[in-house]
Design a protein around this motif. Structure first.
Motif, mmCIF file in Angstrom:
data_model
loop_
_atom_site.group_PDB
_atom_site.id
_atom_site.type_symbol
_atom_site.label_atom_id
_atom_site.label_comp_id
_atom_site.label_asym_id
_atom_site.label_seq_id
_atom_site.Cartn_x
_atom_site.Cartn_y
_atom_site.Cartn_z
ATOM 1 N N SER A 165 0.821 -1.153 -0.164
ATOM 2 C CA SER A 165 0.371 -0.179 -0.403
ATOM 3 C C SER A 165 0.999 1.151 0.340
ATOM 4 N N ASP A 166 0.687 1.916 -0.802
ATOM 5 C CA ASP A 166 1.778 3.494 -0.659
ATOM 6 C C ASP A 166 0.039 4.419 -0.488
ATOM 7 N N ILE A 167 1.146 5.277 0.453
ATOM 8 C CA ILE A 167 0.074 6.358 0.868
ATOM 9 C C ILE A 167 1.022 7.943 0.772
ATOM 10 N N LEU A 168 -0.166 8.327 0.172
ATOM 11 C CA LEU A 168 0.932 9.819 -0.387
ATOM 12 C C LEU A 168 -0.284 11.129 0.036
ATOM 13 N N PHE A 169 -0.486 12.028 0.715
ATOM 14 C CA PHE A 169 -0.736 12.873 1.571
ATOM 15 C C PHE A 169 -0.504 14.080 0.925
ATOM 16 N N THR A 170 -1.085 14.917 1.186
ATOM 17 C CA THR A 170 -0.182 16.433 0.677
ATOM 18 C C THR A 170 0.359 17.136 1.764
ATOM 19 N N ASN A 171 0.398 17.065 2.975
ATOM 20 C CA ASN A 171 1.202 17.481 4.050
ATOM 21 C C ASN A 171 2.226 17.256 3.846
ATOM 22 N N GLY A 172 2.972 16.571 2.928
ATOM 23 C CA GLY A 172 4.586 16.295 3.738
ATOM 24 C C GLY A 172 4.313 14.447 3.666
ATOM 25 N N PHE A 173 3.621 13.751 4.370
ATOM 26 C CA PHE A 173 3.547 12.981 4.559
ATOM 27 C C PHE A 173 3.230 11.824 3.789
ATOM 28 N N THR A 174 4.496 10.763 3.653
ATOM 29 C CA THR A 174 4.056 9.876 2.680
ATOM 30 C C THR A 174 4.585 7.908 3.426
ATOM 31 N N MET A 175 3.584 6.566 2.806
ATOM 32 C CA MET A 175 3.752 5.832 4.003
ATOM 33 C C MET A 175 3.866 4.684 2.395
ATOM 34 N N ASN A 176 4.587 3.596 2.816
ATOM 35 C CA ASN A 176 4.473 2.295 1.828
ATOM 36 C C ASN A 176 4.943 1.288 2.373
ATOM 37 N N ILE A 177 3.986 0.486 2.770
ATOM 38 C CA ILE A 177 4.167 -0.560 3.754
ATOM 39 C C ILE A 177 3.228 -2.444 2.437
ATOM 40 N N GLY A 178 4.496 -2.975 2.864
ATOM 41 C CA GLY A 178 4.328 -4.508 2.336
ATOM 42 C C GLY A 178 4.519 -5.904 2.987
ATOM 43 N N ALA A 179 3.335 -6.500 2.825
ATOM 44 C CA ALA A 179 3.424 -7.807 3.855
ATOM 45 C C ALA A 179 3.707 -8.805 2.307
ATOM 46 N N THR A 180 4.032 -10.016 2.592
ATOM 47 C CA THR A 180 4.101 -11.269 1.892
ATOM 48 C C THR A 180 3.731 -12.882 3.005
ATOM 49 N N PHE A 181 2.928 -13.547 2.699
ATOM 50 C CA PHE A 181 3.403 -14.880 3.608
ATOM 51 C C PHE A 181 3.030 -15.555 2.010
ATOM 52 N N MET A 182 4.362 -16.534 2.995
ATOM 53 C CA MET A 182 4.777 -17.393 1.474
ATOM 54 C C MET A 182 4.732 -18.576 1.901
ATOM 55 N N ASP A 183 4.332 -19.572 1.091
ATOM 56 C CA ASP A 183 4.960 -21.131 1.368
ATOM 57 C C ASP A 183 5.904 -21.807 0.740
ATOM 58 N N VAL A 184 6.607 -21.944 0.709
ATOM 59 C CA VAL A 184 7.935 -22.641 -0.258
ATOM 60 C C VAL A 184 8.537 -24.213 0.377
ATOM 61 N N SER A 185 8.063 -25.148 -0.510
ATOM 62 C CA SER A 185 8.249 -26.866 -0.411
ATOM 63 C C SER A 185 9.087 -27.649 -1.504
ATOM 64 N N VAL A 186 9.568 -28.145 -1.022
ATOM 65 C CA VAL A 186 10.043 -29.396 -2.067
ATOM 66 C C VAL A 186 10.221 -30.641 -1.922
ATOM 67 N N THR A 200 7.968 -17.767 6.179
ATOM 68 C CA THR A 200 6.811 -17.886 5.191
ATOM 69 C C THR A 200 6.148 -16.510 5.811
ATOM 70 N N PHE A 201 6.548 -15.404 6.545
ATOM 71 C CA PHE A 201 6.154 -14.139 6.306
ATOM 72 C C PHE A 201 7.302 -12.966 6.558
ATOM 73 N N SER A 202 7.227 -12.032 5.516
ATOM 74 C CA SER A 202 8.132 -10.860 5.472
ATOM 75 C C SER A 202 7.252 -9.403 5.335
ATOM 76 N N GLY A 203 7.316 -8.584 5.908
ATOM 77 C CA GLY A 203 6.938 -7.110 5.913
ATOM 78 C C GLY A 203 8.318 -6.233 5.612
ATOM 79 N N VAL A 204 7.928 -5.301 4.886
ATOM 80 C CA VAL A 204 7.754 -4.188 4.965
ATOM 81 C C VAL A 204 7.849 -2.800 4.823
ATOM 82 N N TRP A 205 8.658 -1.695 5.252
ATOM 83 C CA TRP A 205 7.590 -0.012 5.628
ATOM 84 C C TRP A 205 8.773 0.999 5.425
#
Length: 323
Positions: A165-186, A200-205
């Motif tokens: 999610s990207d959030i951009l406001f006109t008051n100078g505040f911006t935010m980007n957040i992300g999350a991934t849920f993953m199942d990798v099997s062999v 299995t989970f990673s997040g970034v902001w």
């Protein structure tokens, strides 16, 4: 043998043909069809078809994409996996490595909102699924003195969902957040295991605020869930899974002109580092005086490390932009 001590050039002829056709069903629906044919002088004929579908609303605020197709990849171990060169283990290949092949599909949805003050909020969500055959796996566990590369005798599945999610406001505040849920099997010999060094989970902001005084404050970070880690046999006293951990940074920037900026901040605010014993037997990298066949848990092993060993630290800098 002089020839054995000399690197042998890899010569591959790879002529190919790619055909693509975009079909506009109407203003809001499009289909993209594509097929690629390659002739690899080492691996023969390879076909990789693909289909993509896109739907969007008239105002472009909602976009849906669906895609599916086949792919292949010829692995170059020594350029892609630095562990083969930086560790103390012997590199071993089990037979000739065939190209990795996969069938994959994903669904992506993008939506945009506009606030009354002209702010923008964007949402991007994706679900993905990939089925691998001939996957080239790195085996750290069979022998503590070797890294063994071989094609998987079975299949591997990578599936999950991601959200940003990207959030951009006109008051100078911006935010980007992300999350991934993953199942990798062999799955090999009808035994399913979780892939090594895959969370299995990673997040970034990333959060930023620009002050009227030409100061900008940036706060960034990530969060990782537990990963399965390679152990040196049943007597290895290290834990099989990494803990939850987060690396966070903060930076303050002062802009003096379009060319000059001064910045400073702190990296790894939480001072997170892996356990001290992550690099096994770090004081004896050549296993001097150790029978690693009888006592594999005593072997030197850096493959367990899953995060940077650098703790909290401060930094300052000056940035000059020419153009």
């Amino acid at each position: 043998n002089a020839i054995a001590d000399t690197n042998q050039a890899s010569i591959i002829h790879l002529p190919g043909l790619f055909i693509q056709d975009e079909i506009s069903l109407n203003e809001f629906n499009k289909v993209l069809l594509g097929v690629r044919y390659d002739y690899n002088s080492l691996h023969g004929n390879i076909f990789t078809p693909r289909i993509n579908y896109k739907w969007n609303t008239a105002n472009k605020k909602n976009v849906l994409r669906i895609s599916a197709g086949n792919g292949y990849r010829v692995a170059n171990v020594f350029t892609e996996d630095h562990a083969a060169l930086t560790g103390a283990r012997t590199v071993e290949f089990q037979g000739e490595l065939d190209p990795e092949t996969s069938w994959n599909a994903n669904v992506n949805f993008v939506k945009r909102f506009y606030t009354k003050s002209n702010g923008v909020i964007g949402i991007d969500a994706t679900a993905f699924y990939t089925y691998f055959t001939n996957r080239i796996l790195t085996d750290y566990e069979s022998d503590p003195n070797k890294i063994i590369y071989a094609n998987l005798n079975g299949y591997s599945i990578s599936k999950g969902i991601s959200f940003t999610s990207d959030i951009l406001f006109t008051n100078g505040f911006t935010m980007n957040i992300g999350a991934t849920f993953m199942d990798v099997s062999v799955t090999e010999n009808n035994i399913k295991t979780r892939q090594l060094l895959t969370e299995t989970f990673s997040g970034v902001w990333s959060i930023s605020y620009k002050f009227d005084t030409n100061f900008t404050l940036d706060y960034t970070g990530n969060l990782y869930g537990p990963m399965r880690l390679p152990l040196l046999g049943v007597n290895d006293n290290r834990t099989e899974f990494s803990p939850w951990f987060s690396i966070q940074n903060i930076q303050l920037t002062k802009k003096f002109s379009n060319s000059w900026e001064v910045y400073g901040g702190i990296k790894n605010l939480l001072n997170f580092t892996p356990p001290a014993n992550s690099i096994n037997n770090a004081n004896n990298p050549f296993d001097i005086g150790i029978d690693t066949v009888k006592n594999p848990e005593l072997a030197f092993d850096p493959s367990y490390v899953y995060a940077s060993n650098q703790g909290i630290r401060a930094f300052v800098g000056i940035r000059f932009t020419l153009f």
